[in-house]
Structure formats: structure tokens, C-alpha cells
Design a protein around this motif. Structure first.
Motif, mmCIF file in Angstrom:
data_model
loop_
_atom_site.group_PDB
_atom_site.id
_atom_site.type_symbol
_atom_site.label_atom_id
_atom_site.label_comp_id
_atom_site.label_asym_id
_atom_site.label_seq_id
_atom_site.Cartn_x
_atom_site.Cartn_y
_atom_site.Cartn_z
ATOM 1 N N MET A 122 2.226 62.824 -111.731
ATOM 2 C CA MET A 122 2.991 62.698 -110.350
ATOM 3 C C MET A 122 4.630 62.738 -110.464
ATOM 4 O O MET A 122 4.951 62.266 -111.807
ATOM 5 C CB MET A 122 2.653 61.431 -109.716
ATOM 6 C CG MET A 122 1.295 61.488 -109.181
ATOM 7 S SD MET A 122 1.291 60.233 -107.707
ATOM 8 C CE MET A 122 -0.418 59.666 -108.494
ATOM 9 N N TYR A 123 5.250 63.262 -109.736
ATOM 10 C CA TYR A 123 6.721 62.980 -109.703
ATOM 11 C C TYR A 123 7.355 61.750 -109.933
ATOM 12 O O TYR A 123 6.704 60.720 -109.753
ATOM 13 C CB TYR A 123 7.419 63.607 -108.636
ATOM 14 C CG TYR A 123 7.564 65.080 -108.388
ATOM 15 C CD1 TYR A 123 8.636 65.837 -109.190
ATOM 16 C CD2 TYR A 123 6.501 66.050 -107.373
ATOM 17 C CE1 TYR A 123 8.649 67.109 -108.870
ATOM 18 C CE2 TYR A 123 6.839 67.068 -107.541
ATOM 19 C CZ TYR A 123 7.591 67.650 -108.294
ATOM 20 O OH TYR A 123 8.008 69.182 -108.009
ATOM 21 N N GLY A 124 8.521 61.904 -110.752
ATOM 22 C CA GLY A 124 8.880 60.543 -111.445
ATOM 23 C C GLY A 124 9.388 59.302 -110.262
ATOM 24 O O GLY A 124 9.181 58.097 -110.663
ATOM 25 N N ILE A 125 9.615 60.069 -109.020
ATOM 26 C CA ILE A 125 9.853 59.232 -107.926
ATOM 27 C C ILE A 125 8.556 58.057 -107.629
ATOM 28 O O ILE A 125 9.128 56.993 -107.416
ATOM 29 C CB ILE A 125 10.447 59.650 -106.685
ATOM 30 C CG1 ILE A 125 10.711 58.784 -105.539
ATOM 31 C CG2 ILE A 125 9.161 60.690 -106.208
ATOM 32 C CD1 ILE A 125 11.798 59.156 -104.737
ATOM 33 N N VAL A 126 7.446 58.471 -107.980
ATOM 34 C CA VAL A 126 6.379 57.584 -107.626
ATOM 35 C C VAL A 126 6.444 56.287 -108.732
ATOM 36 O O VAL A 126 6.436 55.141 -108.169
ATOM 37 C CB VAL A 126 5.087 58.253 -107.748
ATOM 38 C CG1 VAL A 126 3.878 57.141 -107.934
ATOM 39 C CG2 VAL A 126 4.908 59.336 -106.847
ATOM 40 N N ASN A 127 6.774 56.741 -110.056
ATOM 41 C CA ASN A 127 6.773 55.734 -111.186
ATOM 42 C C ASN A 127 7.944 54.895 -110.934
ATOM 43 O O ASN A 127 8.261 53.522 -111.219
ATOM 44 C CB ASN A 127 6.925 56.350 -112.666
ATOM 45 C CG ASN A 127 5.476 56.997 -112.928
ATOM 46 O OD1 ASN A 127 4.608 56.764 -112.176
ATOM 47 N ND2 ASN A 127 5.775 58.068 -113.568
ATOM 48 N N GLN A 128 9.035 55.411 -110.588
ATOM 49 C CA GLN A 128 10.522 54.576 -110.190
ATOM 50 C C GLN A 128 10.006 53.592 -108.940
ATOM 51 O O GLN A 128 10.687 52.551 -108.982
ATOM 52 C CB GLN A 128 11.593 55.631 -109.727
ATOM 53 C CG GLN A 128 12.328 56.473 -110.381
ATOM 54 C CD GLN A 128 13.287 57.353 -109.945
ATOM 55 O OE1 GLN A 128 13.204 57.626 -108.846
ATOM 56 N NE2 GLN A 128 14.165 57.857 -110.720
ATOM 57 N N ALA A 129 9.315 54.013 -108.204
ATOM 58 C CA ALA A 129 9.011 53.021 -106.915
ATOM 59 C C ALA A 129 7.995 51.774 -107.507
ATOM 60 O O ALA A 129 8.273 50.728 -107.004
ATOM 61 C CB ALA A 129 8.083 53.752 -105.947
#
Ligand code: HEM
Length: 181
Positions: free
Chosen positions: A1-8
Motif C-alpha cells: 500500500m502507499y506509504g500514506i497508509v503506514n504514515q497514518a
């Protein structure tokens, strides 16, 4: 998944439990990245490892981590970082859910390599909907429950979400009964 998911996930854990807990979650999950880039694609395993490790470190069932993550995604990532995009989804909880089938189509303009969830909606009455969720991914049911609950909070609408059916063949398919109370 895009990194924004892990950032969240990082935001959810470090804002609620502190930066040290986030470092511990990464250590327990064997995730070696110092940071995630929002528009770079990462292996899905990283996201699942982070959720599993958060459950272990915070001593919370993984289903509760996913639910909290869903709420955080809508109320923080969505609302605070993508306010205009969220506004384009509808002016009320009911309209937003009704429009969910088209929502990630717009997101693909920002994240072209997205492997988005699919939604289908049946309108039962003016305060009840049946929401079908389809995914190539496994086990995100409680994330979806958290997302829908977060939408209820965003629109100041009290909602009840009940999982009424679930099948896990090539495609994961959950059916939720969503009611405004
Ligand atoms: C502006 C707000 C939103 C943005 C920017 C966004 C973006 C994304 C991104 C980048 C992913 C990762 C998929 C990938 O990298 O292949 C994702 C996954 C997902 N999104 Fe959204 N999303 C938003 C709002 C929502 C809302 C409101 C819902 C539902 C209520 C939702 C449901 C999901 C689900 C369930 C997944 C997991 C993927 C799967 O099930 O296969 N998203 N979204």
C-alpha cells in the motif's frame, strides 16, 4: 500500500501513545524503515506487520487497532490532509456512504498505482443502507467498520454498523448493515 497508509499508523500510535511506542512497534514488527514516503508503494506485508505489532505492544486485539486506524484515517488523514477531496464525497453521512463506490476513482488521480477497495451500496430507506465491501486484500473488515464510524463522527451522525455477511474466496466480500440512529 502507499506509504500514506503506514504514515497514518505511525500518526495514530505516536499521537496517542508516544514516539517511543511507535519505535517499539516497528522493532517488534521487524520494520526497518526510518520513515515512509506518502506517494511511494510499499509491500502490504509492512502494513499488516505494523498492525500485528501494534496489537502486541499496546495489548489490544488487532480488530481494535484496525477499528481505531479506520477512524483515524477519516478524521485525521482524510479530513485534515485531504479536506477538499473529502468534501467532494458528500455533505452528509448518508450521501457520503452512497457515493463511496466512486470515491477512490478520484483518489487514483493522486495515487495512480492504487489498488482500491470496491464498494456497492443498496439504499434501504432514508436512514438505512446496505454496504458491500470487496477487496483483493484479507482481513480489513474492522478497518472498514472504523472508517464508517469515523464518517459518522465527521458528520456528527450517530450510526450503527453491523456485519451481516462475509465471504472470503478470491475476493474478500463483507456486507454491512448501516443505520443512522
Ligand atoms: C481523502 C480520503 C482518502 C484517501 C486519500 C484514501 C486513499 C487510500 C489509499 C492510498 C489506500 C491504499 C491502497 C493502495 O495503496 O493500494 C486506501 C485504501 C483503502 N481505503 Fe481509502 N482513502 C480515503 C478515504 C477512504 C474512505 C472514506 C473509505 C471508506 C469509508 C476508504 C476505504 C479504504 C479501504 C477499505 C482501503 C483498504 C484497501 C483494501 O481494502 O483493499 N478510504 N485508501
Amino acid at each position: 500500500m502507499y506509504g500514506i497508509v503506514n504514515q497514518a499508523i505511525q500518526g495514530l500510535i505516536s499521537e496517542n501513545f508516544g514516539k517511543e511506542k511507535w519505535e517499539e512497534v516497528k522493532r517488534v514488527g521487524h520494520v526497518t524503515h526510518d520513515f515512509f514516503l506518502s506517494n511511494e508503494s510499499y509491500d502490504d506485508d509492512i502494513t499488516y506487520d505494523l498492525v500485528g505489532a501494534a496489537s502486541e505492544v499496546l495489548k489490544m486485539p488487532a480488530s481494535d487497532v484496525l477499528f481505531a486506524f479506520g477512524e483515524y484515517w477519516v478524521l485525521n488523514t482524510g479530513h485534515k490532509k485531504y479536506g477538499d477531496l473529502m468534501k467532494s464525497g458528500g455533505n452528509s453521512f448518508y450521501d457520503f456512504v452512497k457515493n463511496l463506490p466512486n470515491f477512490h476513482g478520484r483518489i487514483m488521480l493522486i495515487y495512480p498505482k492504487l489498488s482500491p477497495p470496491e464498494f456497492k451500496v443498496e439504499e434501504v430507506s432514508d436512514n438505512e443502507l446496505i454496504l458491500h465491501y470487496f477487496s483483493s486484500r484479507q482481513g480489513l473488515t474492522d478497518f472498514v467498520r472504523g472508517l464508517v464510524n469515523g464518517l459518522g463522527k465527521l458528520f456528527d451522525t450517530q450510526v450503527e454498523i453491523t456485519l451481516t455477511d462475509s465471504s472470503h474466496q478470491e475476493v474478500w466480500h463483507d456486507v454491512f448493515h448501516v443505520k443512522i440512529v
